[in-house]
Design an enzyme around this catalytic site. Structure first.
Site, PDB file in Angstrom:
ATOM      1  N   ASN A 136      42.750 110.063  62.893  1.00  0.00           N
ATOM      2  CA  ASN A 136      43.160 109.088  63.909  1.00  0.00           C
ATOM      3  C   ASN A 136      44.255 108.228  63.307  1.00  0.00           C
ATOM      4  O   ASN A 136      43.987 107.377  62.462  1.00  0.00           O
ATOM      5  CB  ASN A 136      41.940 108.230  64.308  1.00  0.00           C
ATOM      6  CG  ASN A 136      42.323 107.058  65.198  1.00  0.00           C
ATOM      7  OD1 ASN A 136      43.412 107.024  65.771  1.00  0.00           O
ATOM      8  ND2 ASN A 136      41.420 106.096  65.317  1.00  0.00           N
ATOM      9  N   TRP A 137      45.475 108.475  63.746  1.00  0.00           N
ATOM     10  CA  TRP A 137      46.622 107.775  63.150  1.00  0.00           C
ATOM     11  C   TRP A 137      46.786 106.356  63.694  1.00  0.00           C
ATOM     12  O   TRP A 137      47.613 105.615  63.203  1.00  0.00           O
ATOM     13  CB  TRP A 137      47.902 108.581  63.368  1.00  0.00           C
ATOM     14  CG  TRP A 137      47.914 109.926  62.701  1.00  0.00           C
ATOM     15  CD1 TRP A 137      46.954 110.450  61.861  1.00  0.00           C
ATOM     16  CD2 TRP A 137      48.933 110.938  62.805  1.00  0.00           C
ATOM     17  NE1 TRP A 137      47.324 111.707  61.443  1.00  0.00           N
ATOM     18  CE2 TRP A 137      48.525 112.033  62.009  1.00  0.00           C
ATOM     19  CE3 TRP A 137      50.150 111.025  63.489  1.00  0.00           C
ATOM     20  CZ2 TRP A 137      49.294 113.194  61.882  1.00  0.00           C
ATOM     21  CZ3 TRP A 137      50.913 112.175  63.366  1.00  0.00           C
ATOM     22  CH2 TRP A 137      50.490 113.253  62.578  1.00  0.00           C
ATOM     23  N   LYS A 138      46.038 106.012  64.723  1.00  0.00           N
ATOM     24  CA  LYS A 138      46.147 104.681  65.345  1.00  0.00           C
ATOM     25  C   LYS A 138      47.612 104.377  65.670  1.00  0.00           C
ATOM     26  O   LYS A 138      48.356 105.289  66.009  1.00  0.00           O
ATOM     27  CB  LYS A 138      45.514 103.621  64.441  1.00  0.00           C
ATOM     28  CG  LYS A 138      44.108 104.023  63.988  1.00  0.00           C
ATOM     29  CD  LYS A 138      43.352 102.898  63.335  1.00  0.00           C
ATOM     30  CE  LYS A 138      42.025 103.442  62.809  1.00  0.00           C
ATOM     31  NZ  LYS A 138      41.118 102.404  62.353  1.00  0.00           N
ATOM     32  N   HIS A 162      36.851 104.369  71.192  1.00  0.00           N
ATOM     33  CA  HIS A 162      37.015 103.867  69.817  1.00  0.00           C
ATOM     34  C   HIS A 162      36.696 102.373  69.771  1.00  0.00           C
ATOM     35  O   HIS A 162      37.009 101.634  70.706  1.00  0.00           O
ATOM     36  CB  HIS A 162      38.441 104.125  69.326  1.00  0.00           C
ATOM     37  CG  HIS A 162      38.579 103.899  67.854  1.00  0.00           C
ATOM     38  ND1 HIS A 162      38.737 102.642  67.323  1.00  0.00           N
ATOM     39  CD2 HIS A 162      38.538 104.753  66.806  1.00  0.00           C
ATOM     40  CE1 HIS A 162      38.797 102.746  65.996  1.00  0.00           C
ATOM     41  NE2 HIS A 162      38.680 104.013  65.667  1.00  0.00           N
ATOM     42  N   GLU A 166      38.031  99.973  68.297  1.00  0.00           N
ATOM     43  CA  GLU A 166      39.164  99.051  68.457  1.00  0.00           C
ATOM     44  C   GLU A 166      39.465  98.831  69.941  1.00  0.00           C
ATOM     45  O   GLU A 166      39.874  97.746  70.349  1.00  0.00           O
ATOM     46  CB  GLU A 166      40.383  99.588  67.691  1.00  0.00           C
ATOM     47  CG  GLU A 166      40.187  99.380  66.190  1.00  0.00           C
ATOM     48  CD  GLU A 166      40.877 100.376  65.299  1.00  0.00           C
ATOM     49  OE1 GLU A 166      41.816 101.064  65.745  1.00  0.00           O
ATOM     50  OE2 GLU A 166      40.457 100.483  64.127  1.00  0.00           O
ATOM     51  N   GLU A 179      30.795 105.785  64.393  1.00  0.00           N
ATOM     52  CA  GLU A 179      31.692 104.979  63.567  1.00  0.00           C
ATOM     53  C   GLU A 179      31.184 103.539  63.499  1.00  0.00           C
ATOM     54  O   GLU A 179      31.487 102.730  64.380  1.00  0.00           O
ATOM     55  CB  GLU A 179      33.099 104.974  64.162  1.00  0.00           C
ATOM     56  CG  GLU A 179      33.748 106.328  64.225  1.00  0.00           C
ATOM     57  CD  GLU A 179      35.255 106.201  64.172  1.00  0.00           C
ATOM     58  OE1 GLU A 179      35.846 106.760  63.239  1.00  0.00           O
ATOM     59  OE2 GLU A 179      35.832 105.516  65.031  1.00  0.00           O
ATOM     60  N   GLY A 185      38.070 100.898  58.235  1.00  0.00           N
ATOM     61  CA  GLY A 185      39.206 100.221  57.608  1.00  0.00           C
ATOM     62  C   GLY A 185      38.822  99.210  56.539  1.00  0.00           C
ATOM     63  O   GLY A 185      39.659  98.433  56.088  1.00  0.00           O
ATOM     64  N   SER A 238      36.004 104.637  56.711  1.00  0.00           N
ATOM     65  CA  SER A 238      36.387 104.679  55.295  1.00  0.00           C
ATOM     66  C   SER A 238      36.057 106.012  54.615  1.00  0.00           C
ATOM     67  O   SER A 238      35.701 106.054  53.434  1.00  0.00           O
ATOM     68  CB  SER A 238      35.769 103.499  54.531  1.00  0.00           C
ATOM     69  OG  SER A 238      36.278 102.274  55.047  1.00  0.00           O
ATOM     70  N   GLY A 283      40.590 107.495  59.571  1.00  0.00           N
ATOM     71  CA  GLY A 283      41.707 106.627  59.921  1.00  0.00           C
ATOM     72  C   GLY A 283      42.700 106.554  58.775  1.00  0.00           C
ATOM     73  O   GLY A 283      43.570 107.412  58.632  1.00  0.00           O
ATOM     74  N   GLY A 284      42.558 105.551  57.932  1.00  0.00           N
ATOM     75  CA  GLY A 284      43.524 105.286  56.859  1.00  0.00           C
ATOM     76  C   GLY A 284      43.893 106.503  56.033  1.00  0.00           C
ATOM     77  O   GLY A 284      45.080 106.754  55.772  1.00  0.00           O
TER      78      GLY A 284
HETATM   79  C1  PEP Z   1      38.724 105.034  62.546  1.00  0.00           C
HETATM   80  O1  PEP Z   1      39.242 104.012  62.968  1.00  0.00           O
HETATM   81  O2  PEP Z   1      38.460 105.961  63.335  1.00  0.00           O
HETATM   82  C2  PEP Z   1      38.427 105.107  61.123  1.00  0.00           C
HETATM   83  C3  PEP Z   1      37.425 105.840  60.746  1.00  0.00           C
HETATM   84  O3  PEP Z   1      39.214 104.377  60.251  1.00  0.00           O
HETATM   85  P1  PEP Z   1      39.139 104.346  58.629  1.00  0.00           P
HETATM   86  O4  PEP Z   1      38.972 105.762  58.158  1.00  0.00           O
HETATM   87  O5  PEP Z   1      40.445 103.756  58.210  1.00  0.00           O
HETATM   88  O6  PEP Z   1      37.956 103.499  58.270  1.00  0.00           O
END
Ligand code: PEP
Length: 251
Positions: free
Chosen positions: A10-12, A93, A95, A165, A171, A210, A231-232
């Site tokens: 997920n590149w956001k 999601h 967010e 999640e 994050g 994470s 994500g990251g």
């Molecule tokens: C996400 O937002 O879907 C996510 C898992 O982010 P991160 O891996 O950066 O925690």
């Protein structure tokens, strides 16, 4: 059980067009072995990213959609339009739930619209730290699952993947422990079994929060964790390919 792992990035709201194309191309150049791979780029780069992975097994998806196919919804993304470019969509999601205020009702309507447009859905659930500390993580996530999935047609279920999640792990660099990820995934599978037992057995439940190349193998080794939503660590080719390598020794 035979569930093929799914690793999704997920590149956001990150990456320039050039960076998005380069990242998608780098991932497509290393064919995954043993896992399915999906990328969720910013919607404005969906076409470019789809072109960059064309001919590879990697699937592309949008990070969100609206609950209608067309009309007076300025700035929104139509599931039918997404389906012209990409087969997947991420819905619910945290967010979007927490920053954009999306309700369980809106999320259910978005899933309806996405399925009607022929998309496959990665549906996200998860509790905040406050909810976990109050001891309500499982019931909160169960409510999210039932609000979105109760009463659906059996044939729709095979187009819905669930991503657990925990908000406190997204994050933050603090992933859930493998034991916590397993406990929550097993709990989600139990809730799904109350809706449709066969679906619960074959549905992929992803863990997100994470995930990185160092912790992915242990998280995904849990019996009810069938993949990762990343994500990251999905923003740098070496990191994402490191995760794929850690969970798919064939690479
Ligand atoms: C996400 O937002 O879907 C996510 C898992 O982010 P991160 O891996 O950066 O925690």
């Amino acid at each position: 059980v035979g569930r093929t792992p799914l690793i999704a990035g997920n590149w956001k709201m990150n990456l320039t067009r050039e960076q998005a194309i380069a990242l998608a191309s780098a991932i497509a150049a290393t064919p995954p072995s043993g896992s399915d791979v999906a990328l969720f780029p910013p919607a404005i780069w969906l076409t470019d990213t789809a072109a960059a992975v064309a001919g590879s097994p990697i699937k592309i998806g949008a990070q969100n959609c609206w609950s209608a196919q067309k009309g007076a919804f300025t700035g929104e993304l139509s599931p039918a339009m997404i389906a012209e470019i990409a087969p997947l969509v991420l819905i619910g999601h945290s967010e979007r739930r927490l920053i954009l205020g999306e309700s369980d009702e809106l999320i259910r309507a978005k899933i309806d619209a996405a399925l009607a447009a022929g998309l496959e859905v990665v549906f996200c659930v998860g509790e905040t730290l406050e909810t976990r500390q109050a001891g309500n993580a499982e019931s909160h996530v169960a409510n999210q699952v039932h609000a979105a999935l109760d009463g659906r047609a059996v044939e729709d279920f095979d187009r819905i993947t669930v991503a657990y999640e925990p908000v406190w792990a997204i994050g933050t660099g603090v992933a859930a422990t493998p034991a916590d990820a397993q406990e929550m995934s097993a709990s989600i599978r139990t809730e799904l079994a109350a809706i449709d037992a066969a679906y619960a057995d074959r549905v992929r439940i992803l863990y997100g929060g994470s995930v990185n190349a160092a912790n992915a193998a242990e998280l995904l080794a849990q019996p009810d964790v069938d993949g990762g939503l990343v994500g990251g660590a999905s923003l740098v080719a070496a990191d994402f390919l490191g995760i794929l390598g850690a969970v798919s020794p064939g690479i």
